[in-house]
Design a protein around this motif. Sequence first.
Motif, PDB file in Angstrom:
ATOM      1  N   ARG A  99       8.802   8.940   4.658  1.00  0.00           N
ATOM      2  CA  ARG A  99       9.074   8.096   5.816  1.00  0.00           C
ATOM      3  C   ARG A  99       8.349   6.764   5.667  1.00  0.00           C
ATOM      4  NH1 ARG A  99      11.955  11.760   6.125  1.00  0.00           N
ATOM      5  NH2 ARG A  99      12.418  13.120   7.870  1.00  0.00           N
ATOM      6  N   LEU A 100       9.051   5.699   5.975  1.00  0.00           N
ATOM      7  CA  LEU A 100       8.470   4.362   6.032  1.00  0.00           C
ATOM      8  C   LEU A 100       8.597   3.890   7.465  1.00  0.00           C
ATOM      9  CD1 LEU A 100       7.359   1.722   4.824  1.00  0.00           C
ATOM     10  CD2 LEU A 100       9.731   1.084   4.316  1.00  0.00           C
ATOM     11  N   TYR A 101       7.470   3.666   8.122  1.00  0.00           N
ATOM     12  CA  TYR A 101       7.490   3.188   9.498  1.00  0.00           C
ATOM     13  C   TYR A 101       7.653   1.678   9.506  1.00  0.00           C
ATOM     14  CZ  TYR A 101       6.071   7.862  10.664  1.00  0.00           C
ATOM     15  OH  TYR A 101       6.046   9.223  10.784  1.00  0.00           O
ATOM     16  N   CYS A 102       8.418   1.206  10.454  1.00  0.00           N
ATOM     17  CA  CYS A 102       8.697  -0.223  10.538  1.00  0.00           C
ATOM     18  C   CYS A 102       8.962  -0.605  11.991  1.00  0.00           C
ATOM     19  CB  CYS A 102       9.891  -0.585   9.663  1.00  0.00           C
ATOM     20  SG  CYS A 102      11.340   0.416   9.949  1.00  0.00           S
ATOM     21  N   ILE A 103       8.990  -1.901  12.219  1.00  0.00           N
ATOM     22  CA  ILE A 103       9.345  -2.448  13.524  1.00  0.00           C
ATOM     23  C   ILE A 103      10.625  -3.244  13.304  1.00  0.00           C
ATOM     24  CG2 ILE A 103       8.642  -3.927  15.439  1.00  0.00           C
ATOM     25  CD1 ILE A 103       5.709  -3.518  14.417  1.00  0.00           C
ATOM     26  N   ARG A 104      11.626  -2.937  14.107  1.00  0.00           N
ATOM     27  CA  ARG A 104      12.921  -3.587  13.939  1.00  0.00           C
ATOM     28  C   ARG A 104      13.221  -4.444  15.159  1.00  0.00           C
ATOM     29  NH1 ARG A 104      18.431  -2.087  14.868  1.00  0.00           N
ATOM     30  NH2 ARG A 104      17.710  -0.241  15.965  1.00  0.00           N
ATOM     31  N   TYR A 105      13.576  -5.697  14.910  1.00  0.00           N
ATOM     32  CA  TYR A 105      14.003  -6.617  15.957  1.00  0.00           C
ATOM     33  C   TYR A 105      15.493  -6.854  15.757  1.00  0.00           C
ATOM     34  CZ  TYR A 105       9.152  -7.578  17.155  1.00  0.00           C
ATOM     35  OH  TYR A 105       7.842  -7.461  17.559  1.00  0.00           O
ATOM     36  N   SER A 122      19.098  -6.575  14.377  1.00  0.00           N
ATOM     37  CA  SER A 122      19.506  -6.363  12.984  1.00  0.00           C
ATOM     38  C   SER A 122      18.981  -7.452  12.068  1.00  0.00           C
ATOM     39  CB  SER A 122      21.031  -6.304  12.895  1.00  0.00           C
ATOM     40  OG  SER A 122      21.590  -7.549  13.260  1.00  0.00           O
ATOM     41  N   VAL A 123      18.183  -8.407  12.614  1.00  0.00           N
ATOM     42  CA  VAL A 123      17.830  -9.586  11.822  1.00  0.00           C
ATOM     43  C   VAL A 123      16.394  -9.645  11.318  1.00  0.00           C
ATOM     44  CG1 VAL A 123      19.647 -10.999  12.843  1.00  0.00           C
ATOM     45  CG2 VAL A 123      17.377 -10.980  13.886  1.00  0.00           C
ATOM     46  N   ILE A 124      15.482  -8.850  11.889  1.00  0.00           N
ATOM     47  CA  ILE A 124      14.099  -8.859  11.415  1.00  0.00           C
ATOM     48  C   ILE A 124      13.609  -7.428  11.274  1.00  0.00           C
ATOM     49  CG2 ILE A 124      11.703  -9.448  11.972  1.00  0.00           C
ATOM     50  CD1 ILE A 124      12.681 -12.048  13.080  1.00  0.00           C
ATOM     51  N   LEU A 125      12.987  -7.169  10.126  1.00  0.00           N
ATOM     52  CA  LEU A 125      12.431  -5.864   9.827  1.00  0.00           C
ATOM     53  C   LEU A 125      11.003  -6.058   9.336  1.00  0.00           C
ATOM     54  CD1 LEU A 125      13.030  -2.816   9.588  1.00  0.00           C
ATOM     55  CD2 LEU A 125      13.769  -3.271   7.229  1.00  0.00           C
ATOM     56  N   ILE A 126      10.060  -5.449  10.040  1.00  0.00           N
ATOM     57  CA  ILE A 126       8.655  -5.519   9.647  1.00  0.00           C
ATOM     58  C   ILE A 126       8.277  -4.167   9.058  1.00  0.00           C
ATOM     59  CG2 ILE A 126       6.283  -5.888  10.412  1.00  0.00           C
ATOM     60  CD1 ILE A 126       7.464  -7.555  12.742  1.00  0.00           C
ATOM     61  N   LEU A 127       7.956  -4.162   7.770  1.00  0.00           N
ATOM     62  CA  LEU A 127       7.639  -2.933   7.052  1.00  0.00           C
ATOM     63  C   LEU A 127       6.165  -2.601   7.197  1.00  0.00           C
ATOM     64  CD1 LEU A 127       9.571  -3.724   3.750  1.00  0.00           C
ATOM     65  CD2 LEU A 127      10.402  -2.488   5.767  1.00  0.00           C
ATOM     66  N   GLY A 128       5.901  -1.356   7.539  1.00  0.00           N
ATOM     67  CA  GLY A 128       4.532  -0.874   7.655  1.00  0.00           C
ATOM     68  C   GLY A 128       4.215   0.088   6.542  1.00  0.00           C
ATOM     69  N   ALA A 163      12.922   5.761  18.087  1.00  0.00           N
ATOM     70  CA  ALA A 163      11.932   6.364  18.985  1.00  0.00           C
ATOM     71  C   ALA A 163      10.805   7.045  18.229  1.00  0.00           C
ATOM     72  CB  ALA A 163      12.603   7.330  19.953  1.00  0.00           C
ATOM     73  N   GLU A 164      10.308   6.380  17.193  1.00  0.00           N
ATOM     74  CA  GLU A 164       9.138   6.889  16.484  1.00  0.00           C
ATOM     75  C   GLU A 164       7.850   6.364  17.102  1.00  0.00           C
ATOM     76  OE1 GLU A 164       8.829   9.029  13.403  1.00  0.00           O
ATOM     77  OE2 GLU A 164      10.612   9.613  14.505  1.00  0.00           O
ATOM     78  N   GLY A 165       7.988   5.558  18.122  1.00  0.00           N
ATOM     79  CA  GLY A 165       6.843   5.031  18.848  1.00  0.00           C
ATOM     80  C   GLY A 165       7.084   5.222  20.336  1.00  0.00           C
ATOM     81  N   LYS A 166       6.564   4.293  21.127  1.00  0.00           N
ATOM     82  CA  LYS A 166       6.801   4.327  22.569  1.00  0.00           C
ATOM     83  C   LYS A 166       8.105   3.598  22.876  1.00  0.00           C
ATOM     84  CE  LYS A 166       1.989   4.511  23.956  1.00  0.00           C
ATOM     85  NZ  LYS A 166       0.915   3.865  24.701  1.00  0.00           N
ATOM     86  N   LEU A 167       8.688   3.921  23.994  1.00  0.00           N
ATOM     87  CA  LEU A 167       9.949   3.320  24.396  1.00  0.00           C
ATOM     88  C   LEU A 167       9.849   1.793  24.390  1.00  0.00           C
ATOM     89  CD1 LEU A 167      12.816   3.889  25.432  1.00  0.00           C
ATOM     90  CD2 LEU A 167      11.882   3.825  27.740  1.00  0.00           C
ATOM     91  N   GLY A 168      10.743   1.147  23.662  1.00  0.00           N
ATOM     92  CA  GLY A 168      10.824  -0.300  23.650  1.00  0.00           C
ATOM     93  C   GLY A 168       9.936  -1.021  22.654  1.00  0.00           C
ATOM     94  N   ASP A 169       9.118  -0.281  21.869  1.00  0.00           N
ATOM     95  CA  ASP A 169       8.228  -0.984  20.943  1.00  0.00           C
ATOM     96  C   ASP A 169       8.865  -1.274  19.587  1.00  0.00           C
ATOM     97  OD1 ASP A 169       8.065   1.454  19.585  1.00  0.00           O
ATOM     98  OD2 ASP A 169       5.966   1.807  20.099  1.00  0.00           O
ATOM     99  N   GLY A 170      10.059  -0.734  19.344  1.00  0.00           N
ATOM    100  CA  GLY A 170      10.776  -1.025  18.105  1.00  0.00           C
ATOM    101  C   GLY A 170      10.285  -0.274  16.890  1.00  0.00           C
ATOM    102  N   VAL A 171       9.308   0.629  17.049  1.00  0.00           N
ATOM    103  CA  VAL A 171       8.795   1.380  15.907  1.00  0.00           C
ATOM    104  C   VAL A 171       9.798   2.481  15.564  1.00  0.00           C
ATOM    105  CG1 VAL A 171       6.927   2.822  15.002  1.00  0.00           C
ATOM    106  CG2 VAL A 171       6.391   0.839  16.441  1.00  0.00           C
ATOM    107  N   GLU A 172      10.247   2.443  14.318  1.00  0.00           N
ATOM    108  CA  GLU A 172      11.246   3.378  13.829  1.00  0.00           C
ATOM    109  C   GLU A 172      10.871   3.808  12.420  1.00  0.00           C
ATOM    110  OE1 GLU A 172      14.964   1.281  14.190  1.00  0.00           O
ATOM    111  OE2 GLU A 172      14.847   1.296  16.378  1.00  0.00           O
ATOM    112  N   ALA A 173      11.567   4.788  11.883  1.00  0.00           N
ATOM    113  CA  ALA A 173      11.329   5.248  10.518  1.00  0.00           C
ATOM    114  C   ALA A 173      12.576   4.990   9.684  1.00  0.00           C
ATOM    115  CB  ALA A 173      10.987   6.730  10.500  1.00  0.00           C
ATOM    116  N   LEU A 174      12.369   4.402   8.521  1.00  0.00           N
ATOM    117  CA  LEU A 174      13.451   4.201   7.566  1.00  0.00           C
ATOM    118  C   LEU A 174      13.465   5.409   6.646  1.00  0.00           C
ATOM    119  CD1 LEU A 174      15.596   2.320   6.248  1.00  0.00           C
ATOM    120  CD2 LEU A 174      13.768   1.418   4.844  1.00  0.00           C
ATOM    121  N   HIS A 214       0.839  -1.204   0.000  1.00  0.00           N
ATOM    122  CA  HIS A 214       0.000   0.000   0.000  1.00  0.00           C
ATOM    123  C   HIS A 214       0.875   1.255   0.000  1.00  0.00           C
ATOM    124  CE1 HIS A 214      -4.029  -1.652   0.332  1.00  0.00           C
ATOM    125  NE2 HIS A 214      -3.629  -2.452   1.319  1.00  0.00           N
ATOM    126  N   PHE A 215       1.931   1.257   0.802  1.00  0.00           N
ATOM    127  CA  PHE A 215       2.866   2.373   0.870  1.00  0.00           C
ATOM    128  C   PHE A 215       3.477   2.650  -0.506  1.00  0.00           C
ATOM    129  CE2 PHE A 215       7.378   3.602   1.357  1.00  0.00           C
ATOM    130  CZ  PHE A 215       7.236   4.821   2.006  1.00  0.00           C
TER     131      PHE A 215
END
Length: 164
Positions: free
Chosen positions: A90-96, A98-104, A70-81, A33-34
């Motif tokens: 901006r593409l928001y994602c969740i990063r675990y 360096s090995v997992i990236l969830i694209l939003g 820190a594009e979300g709450k502390l510790g939630d892993g939401v960041e912007a690429l 969609h993005f």
Amino acid sequence: MKFRLVKIEKLSGQKTQVYSIIMNDEDKNLFEHFLEENSPNFRNELTEILSRIKSIANKEGAKEYFFKKAEGKLGDGVEALFDESKRKLRLYCIRYGSVILILGGGGSKNVRALQDDPKLKQENYLLRSISKRLSQAMQDGDMQWNSNYTDFIGTFIFDDNEDF
């Protein structure tokens, strides 16, 4: 909230596994969609973002310097690429790690704070909710790391009656 986590095999690589989210029973994931929403006005920026994702997945891993933290709450892993530091997409994602990236999703940031743009706020808060649910699934043991901590295994379908 009903969603499922889907691996994007063609973007995943040896360093990072890339996922996105399909909401409800839609045909496309949030990243698709993005791309669709932003391709008319940001073709060059999208090319840069895709190039970065491929580099992350195959060469470098999801290192901190690719992201605005820190594009979300502390510790939630939401960041912007970022596409490039001077650009606005901006593409928001969740990063675990360096090995997992969830694209939003995301969009063009023409405001000081994401909360000042309804579209960016919606995309960001959706990922915050998804991150919270994924964290709960990991705590409950429904989703977990594989044996060498390079990917997820377990439940990837979430159908909760709760709205976060």
